[in-house]
Motif scaffolding. Structure first.
Motif, mmCIF file in Angstrom:
data_model
loop_
_atom_site.group_PDB
_atom_site.id
_atom_site.type_symbol
_atom_site.label_atom_id
_atom_site.label_comp_id
_atom_site.label_asym_id
_atom_site.label_seq_id
_atom_site.Cartn_x
_atom_site.Cartn_y
_atom_site.Cartn_z
ATOM 1 N N THR A 45 122.498 18.629 48.092
ATOM 2 C CA THR A 45 121.314 18.937 48.902
ATOM 3 C C THR A 45 121.431 18.308 50.284
ATOM 4 N N VAL A 46 121.905 17.077 50.311
ATOM 5 C CA VAL A 46 122.163 16.396 51.583
ATOM 6 C C VAL A 46 123.627 15.959 51.587
ATOM 7 N N GLY A 47 124.449 16.569 52.469
ATOM 8 C CA GLY A 47 125.847 16.177 52.571
ATOM 9 C C GLY A 47 126.676 16.656 51.387
ATOM 10 N N VAL A 48 127.683 15.839 51.036
ATOM 11 C CA VAL A 48 128.572 16.176 49.927
ATOM 12 C C VAL A 48 128.700 14.978 48.995
ATOM 13 N N LEU A 49 129.062 15.282 47.735
ATOM 14 C CA LEU A 49 129.257 14.236 46.745
ATOM 15 C C LEU A 49 130.660 14.330 46.173
ATOM 16 N N LEU A 50 131.111 13.244 45.558
ATOM 17 C CA LEU A 50 132.392 13.254 44.868
ATOM 18 C C LEU A 50 132.218 13.699 43.430
ATOM 19 N N GLU A 51 133.233 14.417 42.916
ATOM 20 C CA GLU A 51 133.255 14.722 41.498
ATOM 21 C C GLU A 51 134.710 14.861 41.054
ATOM 22 N N VAL A 52 134.930 14.772 39.739
ATOM 23 C CA VAL A 52 136.265 14.937 39.183
ATOM 24 C C VAL A 52 136.524 16.434 38.977
ATOM 25 N N SER A 53 137.647 16.909 39.479
ATOM 26 C CA SER A 53 137.994 18.326 39.383
ATOM 27 C C SER A 53 138.888 18.574 38.170
ATOM 28 N N ALA A 54 138.461 19.440 37.277
ATOM 29 C CA ALA A 54 139.287 19.813 36.122
ATOM 30 C C ALA A 54 140.563 20.512 36.574
ATOM 31 N N GLU A 55 140.462 21.266 37.667
ATOM 32 C CA GLU A 55 141.633 21.971 38.165
ATOM 33 C C GLU A 55 142.671 20.986 38.705
ATOM 34 N N ARG A 56 142.202 19.959 39.444
ATOM 35 C CA ARG A 56 143.125 18.959 39.976
ATOM 36 C C ARG A 56 143.765 18.135 38.856
ATOM 37 N N ALA A 57 143.023 17.992 37.765
ATOM 38 C CA ALA A 57 143.534 17.206 36.627
ATOM 39 C C ALA A 57 144.301 18.084 35.645
ATOM 40 N N ASP A 58 144.657 19.305 36.060
ATOM 41 C CA ASP A 58 145.221 20.288 35.145
ATOM 42 C C ASP A 58 146.485 19.788 34.446
ATOM 43 N N GLU A 59 147.395 19.179 35.189
ATOM 44 C CA GLU A 59 148.650 18.734 34.580
ATOM 45 C C GLU A 59 148.389 17.693 33.494
ATOM 46 N N PHE A 60 147.490 16.736 33.781
ATOM 47 C CA PHE A 60 147.149 15.712 32.801
ATOM 48 C C PHE A 60 146.467 16.340 31.590
ATOM 49 N N PHE A 61 145.503 17.246 31.841
ATOM 50 C CA PHE A 61 144.777 17.877 30.749
ATOM 51 C C PHE A 61 145.706 18.754 29.894
ATOM 52 N N THR A 62 146.681 19.396 30.534
ATOM 53 C CA THR A 62 147.625 20.223 29.775
ATOM 54 C C THR A 62 148.430 19.373 28.805
ATOM 55 N N THR A 63 148.913 18.228 29.290
ATOM 56 C CA THR A 63 149.662 17.323 28.417
ATOM 57 C C THR A 63 148.775 16.798 27.290
ATOM 58 N N LEU A 64 147.523 16.471 27.631
ATOM 59 C CA LEU A 64 146.590 15.962 26.631
ATOM 60 C C LEU A 64 146.283 17.038 25.589
ATOM 61 N N ALA A 65 146.100 18.270 26.052
ATOM 62 C CA ALA A 65 145.781 19.369 25.133
ATOM 63 C C ALA A 65 146.919 19.615 24.155
ATOM 64 N N GLU A 66 148.154 19.474 24.615
ATOM 65 C CA GLU A 66 149.297 19.659 23.725
ATOM 66 C C GLU A 66 149.266 18.661 22.570
#
Length: 608
Positions: free
Chosen positions: A280-301
């Motif tokens: 609503t005012v400015g921008v906020l930080l968040e964790v991106s699932a897309e940016r974490a894709d390589e880590f999540f892929t290894t974890l999913a395996e």
């Protein structure tokens, strides 16, 4: 005297309106006579020809005979199929033939584009002939005045063709790089600048190819255009967030808990996962699932488990469960990234739980209740004599995948879905195919033997077929009683072989291989329905074109590698009729057009 004058005046008045009326009526009669004679002449003059104003694509066929137009369009189709379509970017030229060509197994041959010449000519010829007399007359007049254009009918496998082009021109593509937070060698958090990427306009090129087909252009060459790919996040987006990100990363590492153990994520790994989200005012930080894709892929395996459907066997009329149903689980990447955002960024906690999605099996041991006292409803059969070893192996793997499957009432069976991923990891062996001018390994040879046999079993069981496509060319493996026309090809995701269990009871599928023969038996409870299919009509045998040579850099100079032998083209048709218990019937006509298939040989480049 006055009376005579009045009568004379009245006669003169009468003559003044009778003459124009006579002339008008004469003109109308003459006009109608001319129109009538013209229509008679039109019908006689164009009795065996296309009517005035009729075009196929941009080409006028007015006044031409059906056979002449059919012959000309067939020659055009053959020339394009023989020459292929040339796609060009900078110094690279890729000739795309109408099909992905198999060097040994016809199941891997896939049509990329094909023309439907005869239906096109039939539709254009029927214009002005398919209605009542007056409807046809008005249609003919409109065509003469305004013209009529019938589009050349063709089919393009857009996704498969684009995939081939992407493989062929991959060297010219670069991915866009978003600006991102990263920790440099001095362990300082910085903003790495964005970089624009570049791709080629494949979909535009395919549209241009289709336009060339409509215009009936020969020697088609399509120049690919480059497109810039803009990054989504820029340095300007991330620079204001540096102080907040630095504060968050001082408490790294972050711990992500799962049932299989804890996963520690370092400061260096975490930094690039942070992205800016508009607020609503400015921008906020968040964790991106897309940016974490390589880590999540290894974890999913490590933690993902596919649901296991119950499988069953029948012996002496008794059904037993051979594989119990078991729920599956999979990493929910988006939800896990949101959990990290909430814990780490919003609450200041340095750990979170992995979020999993539970997938319940559709078929469990509960299905054995209605699966008792079954009877054989129908059997499909085909023969694969002469198959090479890899093909035989794949047929067995595919048959095992389908064996024991239960199709519940109202469920649509999809062979592609049942088989799952077709790859080395699932037990399949590769065969070579020709894509463009390259020979590459591909998995899935032999699986059309499965598709064809299941297709025949579903028809023997009187089930409605919702998706089926014939092979591009006539294959000896799929002849039935010596005739073509009852095969079914698959190539994930489409074409697929699909049917619906529209009975009120489950259907159990069993596979068996006896020597060179494969069978699929469908077991269930009969509701009194029956089905018949006519013997395929076969016509239009066409000789294959001469052998085509493609220069391939995969081969050494002077080396030559050919596909399997050439095949004649042919057309077939059979009618499949289901009769339901209440007496009503559902009829479906399966038409198949098998193209004449030229032998294609790869040859090594000439020595210079």
């Amino acid at each position: 005297m006055a009376k005579k004058k009045e009568e004379k005046k009245e006669k003169q008045h009468t003559r003044t309106w009778i003459k124009p009326l006579v002339f008008t009526l004469s003109g109308i009669f003459l006009f109608l006579l001319i129109v009538g004679l013209s229509l008679v002449w039109l019908q006689q003059a164009y009795a065996q020809k296309f009517y005035p104003g009729v075009h196929i694509g941009a080409t006028s066929v007015s006044g031409q005979s059906y056979l002449d137009v059919l012959t000309r369009l067939e020659r055009y189709s053959e020339s394009v199929e023989s020459d292929g379509v040339e796609f060009i970017y900078q110094d690279t030229r890729v000739n795309v033939t109408p099909s992905v060509l198999a060097t040994s197994d016809p199941d891997l041959a896939v049509s990329l584009f094909s023309f439907y010449v005869e239906p096109t000519v039939q539709a254009a010829y029927a214009h002005g002939r398919s209605g009542t007399y007056w409807q046809n007359t008005m249609t003919q007049i409109r065509s003469f005045v305004f013209g009529y254009h019938e589009a050349l009918q063709y089919e393009v496998a857009d996704e498969t063709l684009q995939g081939l082009l992407e493989e062929s021109f991959a060297a010219y593509e670069t991915a866009a790089q978003d600006a991102q937070l990263e920790v440099n060698e001095a362990h300082t958090l910085i903003v790495a600048p964005e970089e624009a990427g570049e791709t080629l306009a494949y979909s535009d090129a395919i549209v241009m190819m289709k336009q060339a087909f409509v215009k009936q252009e020969s020697r088609i060459e399509i120049a690919l255009a480059a497109k810039s790919v803009a990054p989504r996040y820029t340095s300007a987006d991330l620079q204001p967030l540096l102080p907040s990100a630095e504060q968050l990363l001082t408490h790294a590492p972050f711990i992500l808990h799962s049932s299989d153990g804890d996963n520690e994520i370092s400061k260096e790994e975490l930094a690039p996962w942070l992205i800016a989200r508009p607020a609503t005012v400015g921008v906020l930080l968040e964790v991106s699932a897309e940016r974490a894709d390589e880590f999540f892929t290894t974890l999913a395996e490590q933690i993902d488990e596919a649901p296991q459907e119950g499988r069953f066997a029948i012996s002496d009329g008794v059904v037993t469960e051979t594989q119990p149903g078991k729920e599956g689980r999979s990493l929910d990447r988006e939800a896990t990234a949101q959990a990290m955002t909430q814990a780490w960024i919003q609450e200041g906690v340095q750990s979170a739980e992995v979020v999993m999605k539970v997938q319940e099996p559709q078929i469990t041991s509960d299905a054995t209740g209605p699966l008792q006292n079954l009877q054989l409803l129908g059997t499909g059969h085909s023969n694969f004599a002469g198959s090479p070893n890899n093909r035989r192996h794949n047929i067995q793997v595919g048959a095992d995948s389908v064996n024991g499957v239960v199709v519940m009432p109202g469920e649509e069976f999809s062979l592609v879905n049942i088989l799952g991923p077709i790859e080395k990891e699932t037990g399949y062996l590769p065969e070579l195919v020709i894509k463009g001018d390259k020979t590459v390994p591909e998995y899935g040879g032999g699986l059309c033997q499965i598709g064809t046999t299941v297709f025949r079993a579903a028809m023997a069981t009187a089930l409605p077929i919702t998706e089926r496509r014939n092979h591009s060319y006539n294959v000896s493996y799929y002849l039935e009683n010596g005739l073509p026309g009852t095969d079914a090809t698959i190539y994930p995701a489409h074409p697929d072989l699909r049917f619906v269990n529209d009975t009120e009871n489950p259907i159990l599928i069993q596979s068996r291989i006896e020597g060179n023969d494969i069978y699929f038996d469908f077991w269930g409870k009969s509701d009194g329905r029956s089905a018949v299919r006519t013997t395929p009509e076969v016509w239009g045998w066409t000789d294959p074109p001469p052998t085509k040579e493609i220069v391939s850099t995969d081969l050494a100079p002077g080396q030559r590698k050919c596909t399997e032998r050439a095949h004649k083209g042919v057309k077939t048709q059979f009618t499949y009729t289901i009769t339901y218990p209440d007496g009503h019937q559902e009829e479906k006509v399966f038409q198949s057009t098998y193209k004449p298939w030229q032998e294609v040989c790869l040859v090594g480049p000439s020595e210079t």
